[in-house]
Write a protein that holds these residues in place. Structure first.
Motif, mmCIF file in Angstrom:
data_model
loop_
_atom_site.group_PDB
_atom_site.id
_atom_site.type_symbol
_atom_site.label_atom_id
_atom_site.label_comp_id
_atom_site.label_asym_id
_atom_site.label_seq_id
_atom_site.Cartn_x
_atom_site.Cartn_y
_atom_site.Cartn_z
ATOM 1 N N UNK A 50 -21.060 19.329 43.234
ATOM 2 C CA UNK A 50 -21.790 18.351 44.042
ATOM 3 C C UNK A 50 -23.193 18.049 43.525
ATOM 4 N N UNK A 51 -23.622 18.700 42.485
ATOM 5 C CA UNK A 51 -24.980 18.490 41.989
ATOM 6 C C UNK A 51 -25.989 19.197 42.881
ATOM 7 N N UNK A 52 -27.213 18.698 42.863
ATOM 8 C CA UNK A 52 -28.272 19.338 43.654
ATOM 9 C C UNK A 52 -28.033 19.193 45.159
ATOM 10 N N UNK A 53 -27.276 18.181 45.583
ATOM 11 C CA UNK A 53 -26.951 18.014 47.004
ATOM 12 C C UNK A 53 -26.143 19.197 47.528
ATOM 13 N N UNK A 54 -25.334 19.798 46.666
ATOM 14 C CA UNK A 54 -24.516 20.928 47.065
ATOM 15 C C UNK A 54 -25.315 22.188 47.357
ATOM 16 N N UNK A 55 -26.573 22.224 46.937
ATOM 17 C CA UNK A 55 -27.417 23.398 47.164
ATOM 18 C C UNK A 55 -28.070 23.399 48.541
#
Length: 133
Positions: A50-55
């Motif tokens: 998800x990229x940085x959104x997944x964090x």
């Protein structure tokens, strides 16, 4: 000089940046950041998918309650209440036995709560009587 404070999100981003450099092993990063290996792999997996959104912090609430009343039953309850406006939860529940089995029908409290959420009945004590002396 004030202490530097970092948010959880900043630490997660820093962890991912350090991991992407390839200079450190997962074990070294886990010791450095004070997290477990499963947590590290979870962060890496979320970042890769998800990229940085997944964090970002994600909700832990279940998507659906296992004991939730079926939508078909809710619609039937509301239809019966619309047809019989003066009947309460007890009598509406009795009318449900014509359509559904005993196991499918919710409790009187559940039926009444549904009426409350749909603003079809008033809470006890909602009306107050002012007495003048």
């Amino acid at each position: 000089m004030p202490w530097e404070t970092t948010t959880t999100m900043e630490q997660k981003i820093e962890f991912i940046c350090e991991w992407r450099t390839g200079k450190y092993t997962i074990t070294e990063l886990c010791k450095s950041f004070g997290i477990s290996r499963p947590t590290a792999y979870k962060l890496i997996d979320r970042f890769e998918n998800q990229g940085y959104e997944g964090l970002k912090e994600q909700s832990r609430a279940p998507g659906k309650h296992p004991n939730a009343t079926d939508d078909k039953i809710i619609k039937s309850i509301l239809k019966l209440k619309e047809k019989h406006k003066l009947l309460g939860a007890k009598k509406i529940r009795i009318l449900l036995f014509k359509e559904f089995t005993k196991e499918q029908i919710p409790s009187v409290v559940t039926v009444h709560t549904l009426f409350l959420t749909q603003h079809l009945v008033m809470k006890y004590g909602a009306l107050t009587i002012k007495e003048s002396f």
